[in-house]
Design a protein around this motif. Structure first.
Motif, PDB file in Angstrom:
ATOM      1  N   VAL A 239      24.647 -12.900  15.794  1.00 30.62           N
ATOM      2  CA  VAL A 239      25.777 -13.751  15.445  1.00 30.62           C
ATOM      3  C   VAL A 239      26.120 -13.526  13.980  1.00 30.62           C
ATOM      4  O   VAL A 239      25.236 -13.331  13.144  1.00 30.62           O
ATOM      5  CB  VAL A 239      25.454 -15.242  15.718  1.00 30.62           C
ATOM      6  CG1 VAL A 239      24.278 -15.711  14.881  1.00 30.62           C
ATOM      7  CG2 VAL A 239      26.655 -16.126  15.471  1.00 30.62           C
ATOM      8  N   ASP A 240      27.410 -13.512  13.670  1.00 27.17           N
ATOM      9  CA  ASP A 240      27.841 -13.273  12.297  1.00 27.17           C
ATOM     10  C   ASP A 240      27.725 -14.535  11.436  1.00 27.17           C
ATOM     11  O   ASP A 240      27.129 -14.513  10.368  1.00 27.17           O
ATOM     12  CB  ASP A 240      29.282 -12.760  12.274  1.00 27.17           C
ATOM     13  CG  ASP A 240      29.409 -11.373  12.888  1.00 27.17           C
ATOM     14  OD1 ASP A 240      28.454 -10.590  12.741  1.00 27.17           O
ATOM     15  OD2 ASP A 240      30.448 -11.090  13.513  1.00 27.17           O
ATOM     16  N   ALA A 241      28.296 -15.622  11.909  1.00 22.87           N
ATOM     17  CA  ALA A 241      28.346 -16.864  11.126  1.00 22.87           C
ATOM     18  C   ALA A 241      27.294 -17.840  11.648  1.00 22.87           C
ATOM     19  O   ALA A 241      27.618 -18.869  12.253  1.00 22.87           O
ATOM     20  CB  ALA A 241      29.740 -17.477  11.191  1.00 22.87           C
ATOM     21  N   LYS A 242      26.024 -17.509  11.407  1.00 20.15           N
ATOM     22  CA  LYS A 242      24.965 -18.315  12.034  1.00 20.15           C
ATOM     23  C   LYS A 242      24.926 -19.750  11.506  1.00 20.15           C
ATOM     24  O   LYS A 242      24.605 -20.671  12.258  1.00 20.15           O
ATOM     25  CB  LYS A 242      23.610 -17.641  11.872  1.00 20.15           C
ATOM     26  CG  LYS A 242      23.138 -17.435  10.449  1.00 20.15           C
ATOM     27  CD  LYS A 242      21.819 -16.667  10.418  1.00 20.15           C
ATOM     28  CE  LYS A 242      21.349 -16.455   8.994  1.00 20.15           C
ATOM     29  NZ  LYS A 242      20.091 -15.654   8.943  1.00 20.15           N
ATOM     30  N   ASP A 243      25.269 -19.961  10.245  1.00 21.48           N
ATOM     31  CA  ASP A 243      25.249 -21.327   9.701  1.00 21.48           C
ATOM     32  C   ASP A 243      26.314 -22.197  10.371  1.00 21.48           C
ATOM     33  O   ASP A 243      26.052 -23.355  10.726  1.00 21.48           O
ATOM     34  CB  ASP A 243      25.449 -21.310   8.189  1.00 21.48           C
ATOM     35  CG  ASP A 243      24.268 -20.697   7.453  1.00 21.48           C
ATOM     36  OD1 ASP A 243      23.165 -20.675   8.027  1.00 21.48           O
ATOM     37  OD2 ASP A 243      24.462 -20.233   6.314  1.00 21.48           O
ATOM     38  N   GLU A 244      27.510 -21.631  10.531  1.00 20.61           N
ATOM     39  CA  GLU A 244      28.589 -22.379  11.181  1.00 20.61           C
ATOM     40  C   GLU A 244      28.243 -22.664  12.644  1.00 20.61           C
ATOM     41  O   GLU A 244      28.494 -23.764  13.151  1.00 20.61           O
ATOM     42  CB  GLU A 244      29.900 -21.595  11.102  1.00 20.61           C
ATOM     43  CG  GLU A 244      30.498 -21.511   9.708  1.00 20.61           C
ATOM     44  CD  GLU A 244      29.871 -20.420   8.851  1.00 20.61           C
ATOM     45  OE1 GLU A 244      28.880 -19.807   9.304  1.00 20.61           O
ATOM     46  OE2 GLU A 244      30.367 -20.187   7.733  1.00 20.61           O
ATOM     47  N   VAL A 245      27.668 -21.671  13.308  1.00 18.62           N
ATOM     48  CA  VAL A 245      27.267 -21.882  14.703  1.00 18.62           C
ATOM     49  C   VAL A 245      26.235 -22.992  14.800  1.00 18.62           C
ATOM     50  O   VAL A 245      26.317 -23.873  15.671  1.00 18.62           O
ATOM     51  CB  VAL A 245      26.714 -20.572  15.309  1.00 18.62           C
ATOM     52  CG1 VAL A 245      26.074 -20.830  16.674  1.00 18.62           C
ATOM     53  CG2 VAL A 245      27.826 -19.540  15.447  1.00 18.62           C
ATOM     54  N   MET A 246      25.253 -22.978  13.898  1.00 13.08           N
ATOM     55  CA  MET A 246      24.199 -23.998  13.962  1.00 13.08           C
ATOM     56  C   MET A 246      24.742 -25.394  13.651  1.00 13.08           C
ATOM     57  O   MET A 246      24.228 -26.390  14.179  1.00 13.08           O
ATOM     58  CB  MET A 246      23.056 -23.642  13.020  1.00 13.08           C
ATOM     59  CG  MET A 246      22.186 -22.491  13.502  1.00 13.08           C
ATOM     60  SD  MET A 246      21.544 -22.725  15.192  1.00 13.08           S
ATOM     61  CE  MET A 246      20.705 -24.304  15.028  1.00 13.08           C
ATOM     62  N   ASP A 247      25.776 -25.489  12.804  1.00 11.45           N
ATOM     63  CA  ASP A 247      26.407 -26.792  12.564  1.00 11.45           C
ATOM     64  C   ASP A 247      26.954 -27.350  13.878  1.00 11.45           C
ATOM     65  O   ASP A 247      26.782 -28.541  14.188  1.00 11.45           O
ATOM     66  CB  ASP A 247      27.536 -26.660  11.544  1.00 11.45           C
ATOM     67  CG  ASP A 247      27.027 -26.497  10.130  1.00 11.45           C
ATOM     68  OD1 ASP A 247      25.852 -26.814   9.890  1.00 11.45           O
ATOM     69  OD2 ASP A 247      27.813 -26.030   9.273  1.00 11.45           O
ATOM     70  N   HIS A 248      27.603 -26.500  14.660  1.00 10.57           N
ATOM     71  CA  HIS A 248      28.155 -26.937  15.948  1.00 10.57           C
ATOM     72  C   HIS A 248      27.034 -27.242  16.948  1.00 10.57           C
ATOM     73  O   HIS A 248      27.140 -28.191  17.732  1.00 10.57           O
ATOM     74  CB  HIS A 248      29.099 -25.873  16.503  1.00 10.57           C
ATOM     75  CG  HIS A 248      30.416 -25.801  15.793  1.00 10.57           C
ATOM     76  ND1 HIS A 248      31.439 -26.702  16.012  1.00 10.57           N
ATOM     77  CD2 HIS A 248      30.876 -24.938  14.849  1.00 10.57           C
ATOM     78  CE1 HIS A 248      32.480 -26.392  15.246  1.00 10.57           C
ATOM     79  NE2 HIS A 248      32.159 -25.326  14.539  1.00 10.57           N
ATOM     80  N   VAL A 249      25.958 -26.449  16.915  1.00 11.06           N
ATOM     81  CA  VAL A 249      24.816 -26.727  17.799  1.00 11.06           C
ATOM     82  C   VAL A 249      24.278 -28.128  17.528  1.00 11.06           C
ATOM     83  O   VAL A 249      24.002 -28.904  18.454  1.00 11.06           O
ATOM     84  CB  VAL A 249      23.700 -25.678  17.598  1.00 11.06           C
ATOM     85  CG1 VAL A 249      22.402 -26.130  18.292  1.00 11.06           C
ATOM     86  CG2 VAL A 249      24.120 -24.330  18.143  1.00 11.06           C
ATOM     87  N   GLY A 250      24.138 -28.470  16.260  1.00  8.34           N
ATOM     88  CA  GLY A 250      23.611 -29.781  15.906  1.00  8.34           C
ATOM     89  C   GLY A 250      24.484 -30.917  16.404  1.00  8.34           C
ATOM     90  O   GLY A 250      23.984 -31.910  16.951  1.00  8.34           O
ATOM     91  N   ARG A 251      25.795 -30.782  16.236  1.00  6.05           N
ATOM     92  CA  ARG A 251      26.704 -31.842  16.678  1.00  6.05           C
ATOM     93  C   ARG A 251      26.706 -31.969  18.206  1.00  6.05           C
ATOM     94  O   ARG A 251      26.687 -33.083  18.745  1.00  6.05           O
ATOM     95  CB  ARG A 251      28.112 -31.567  16.155  1.00  6.05           C
ATOM     96  CG  ARG A 251      28.277 -31.819  14.661  1.00  6.05           C
ATOM     97  CD  ARG A 251      29.746 -31.858  14.268  1.00  6.05           C
ATOM     98  NE  ARG A 251      30.347 -30.533  14.284  1.00  6.05           N
ATOM     99  CZ  ARG A 251      30.356 -29.706  13.241  1.00  6.05           C
ATOM    100  NH1 ARG A 251      29.786 -30.074  12.112  1.00  6.05           N
ATOM    101  NH2 ARG A 251      30.948 -28.531  13.320  1.00  6.05           N
ATOM    102  N   LEU A 252      26.720 -30.832  18.889  1.00  4.31           N
ATOM    103  CA  LEU A 252      26.737 -30.866  20.354  1.00  4.31           C
ATOM    104  C   LEU A 252      25.441 -31.447  20.915  1.00  4.31           C
ATOM    105  O   LEU A 252      25.457 -32.231  21.870  1.00  4.31           O
ATOM    106  CB  LEU A 252      26.963 -29.458  20.902  1.00  4.31           C
ATOM    107  CG  LEU A 252      28.355 -28.856  20.661  1.00  4.31           C
ATOM    108  CD1 LEU A 252      28.347 -27.357  20.984  1.00  4.31           C
ATOM    109  CD2 LEU A 252      29.399 -29.580  21.509  1.00  4.31           C
TER     110      LEU A 252
END
Length: 448
Positions: free
Chosen positions: A363-376
């Motif tokens: 994944v390129d934007a792993k920090d942004e992805v993990m932000d969404h993982v946390g909210r979901l």
């Protein structure tokens, strides 16, 4: 800038000679005046080591160059030489196009959060204390680091007479393992022992997939076990005498149970199997969980009742020896258990009882992805631990979605007692990740 294992990235873009020079300047300016420097077998290592050394000397510090060496050799040398800090120029298990810098204290412990923050501040601000021509520091080679490490391993372990060990060096810097095993009396066969930082024989990270040649060799010979290192030999994975690759969680349980007793604790990251808890409970010991990364395991290993620390990825720490993950020590200790307690497969028979699924997704934007993982995850589950990634406890099992601290990857882990349930939990983790990745991509497109 610092990940879970120092500074790491692609040479020429993320990791450059200019960056290494700046880190050297920052170290000496921060008061680390006597610095040990070594590197793994990557071709870019010499360039980066030279640049880092120049930065240290430019700010009045002195450098001891130990040349090409295993990371645990470099880390141990800091204390042996009464130096202030050490730097291993390595990307460890990363691919050959990467390199990095990992910083060490005299105890063998990697730089902690506060130390990393101060170095980062100096890098960001350009806060270097350059000296004039008459204040430039010196540099000299120390040729005895390999022999000193071998001697330490021989002091730590008993006789290995009669044990045949196959050592897959992986074209890395772990030759010290074969030397120590032979000096302890073992018969040693090496695989991929020619140093080559392009890692032509197999990828640097030792996994079940990359160690297939080692598995086949052990199965076809009279070897009692096989061990495999990554490029800088801070990791060790194992193969039993039947040629079966040993899961890292089971190896952690074996090492921990051999070292711990009643009331002791073993430090392990939150992606560790519950099989480790069960194995330690049999001897009255317990697990204390940490963030993923050997630096966090080492920090807990400084506590008095923590007698061992490890990660399923292959980093093993005996705090009475050193706070650095020492792959050669792990190899010798494992051979010692076979010598003293019999076949590795038999010792591992009682360890397990869980099915663990693991996968890494680029994944390129792993920090942004993990932000969404946390909210979901927070919106969908009750038992969510967000201390390092997102770990969801479902009672009869758990799953973890976590960004790698060293590579552009998100790692998925799931575990349960039954295979079907482990698969269900793994699919839940994958679904959560994919939904988060889609959301992150949509948010990026909307902002453009």
């Amino acid at each position: 800038m610092f990940g879970t294992s120092g500074i790491r990235g692609e040479v020429g873009s993320d990791v450059t000679a200019d960056l290494a020079l700046s880190v050297g300047r920052a170290l000496a300016s921060e008061g680390y005046r006597h610095v040990v420097v070594g590197r793994d077998t990557r071709e870019s290592g010499a360039m980066l080591a030279d640049a880092l050394s120049a930065g240290v000397r430019e700010c009045g510090g002195t450098v001891v160059d130990v040349g090409t060496a295993a990371t645990p050799t470099i880390a141990r040398s800091v204390g042996w030489l009464d130096a202030d800090a050490g730097v291993a120029v390595t990307a460890s298990h990363n691919p050959p196009e990467d390199n990095g810098l990992k910083l060490w204290n005299p105890s063998g412990q990697a730089f902690d959060g506060d130390q990393r923050a101060e170095i980062t501040r100096r890098l960001d601000e350009g806060a270097y204390e350059l000296v004039g021509a008459d204040g430039v520091g010196g540099e000299h080679r120390w040729e005895e680091s390999h022999e000193r490490h071998v001697a330490a391993l021989c002091d730590a372990c008993g006789s290995l007479d009669g044990v045949h060990v196959a050592v897959d060096v992986g074209n890395g810097a772990g030759a010290v393992t074969a030397t120590a095993l032979r000096d302890l009396g073992a018969t040693v066969t090496t695989l991929n022992a020619q140093p080559d930082g392009t890692f032509p024989a197999r990828p640097s990270e030792p996994t079940a997939e990359t160690c297939e040649d080692l598995c086949r060799f052990v199965a076809a010979t009279d070897a009692d076990l096989g061990v495999a290192h990554d490029g800088d030999a801070d990791r060790t994975m194992a193969v039993d005498e039947t040629g079966a690759f040993v899961p890292g969680d089971h190896l952690l349980a074996l090492f921990g149970r051999a070292r711990a007793g009643d009331g002791d604790r073993v430090a392990a990251p939150l992606n560790t199997s519950l099989a480790v808890d069960d194995a330690l409970a049999e001897v009255g010991a317990s697990v204390v969980r940490t963030k993923v990364g050997d630096v966090y395991v080492a920090e807990r290993a400084t506590e008095a009742d923590v007698v061992f620390g490890g990660e399923p990825s292959g980093a093993w720490i005996w705090p009475d020896e050193t706070l650095c993950p020492d792959g050669p020590l792990a190899a010798c200790r494992l051979a010692e258990t076979v010598h003293d307690r019999g076949p590795l497969s038999t010792q591992l028979d009682a360890i397990g009882g869980y099915v663990t699924r693991r996968e890494s997704r680029p994944v390129d934007a792993k920090d942004e992805v993990m932000d969404h993982v946390g909210r979901l995850a927070a919106a969908s589950y009750d038992e969510v631990d967000a201390s390092d990634g997102v770990r969801v406890d479902r009672g009869d099992g758990w799953f973890l979605v976590r960004a790698s601290g060293t590579q552009p990857l998100v790692r998925l882990t799931a575990e349960a007692a039954e295979a079907e349930r482990a698969t269900e939990l793994f699919e839940a983790a994958r679904s959560l990740f994919e939904e988060a990745a889609d959301a992150a991509e949509s948010a990026t497109l909307q902002s453009e």
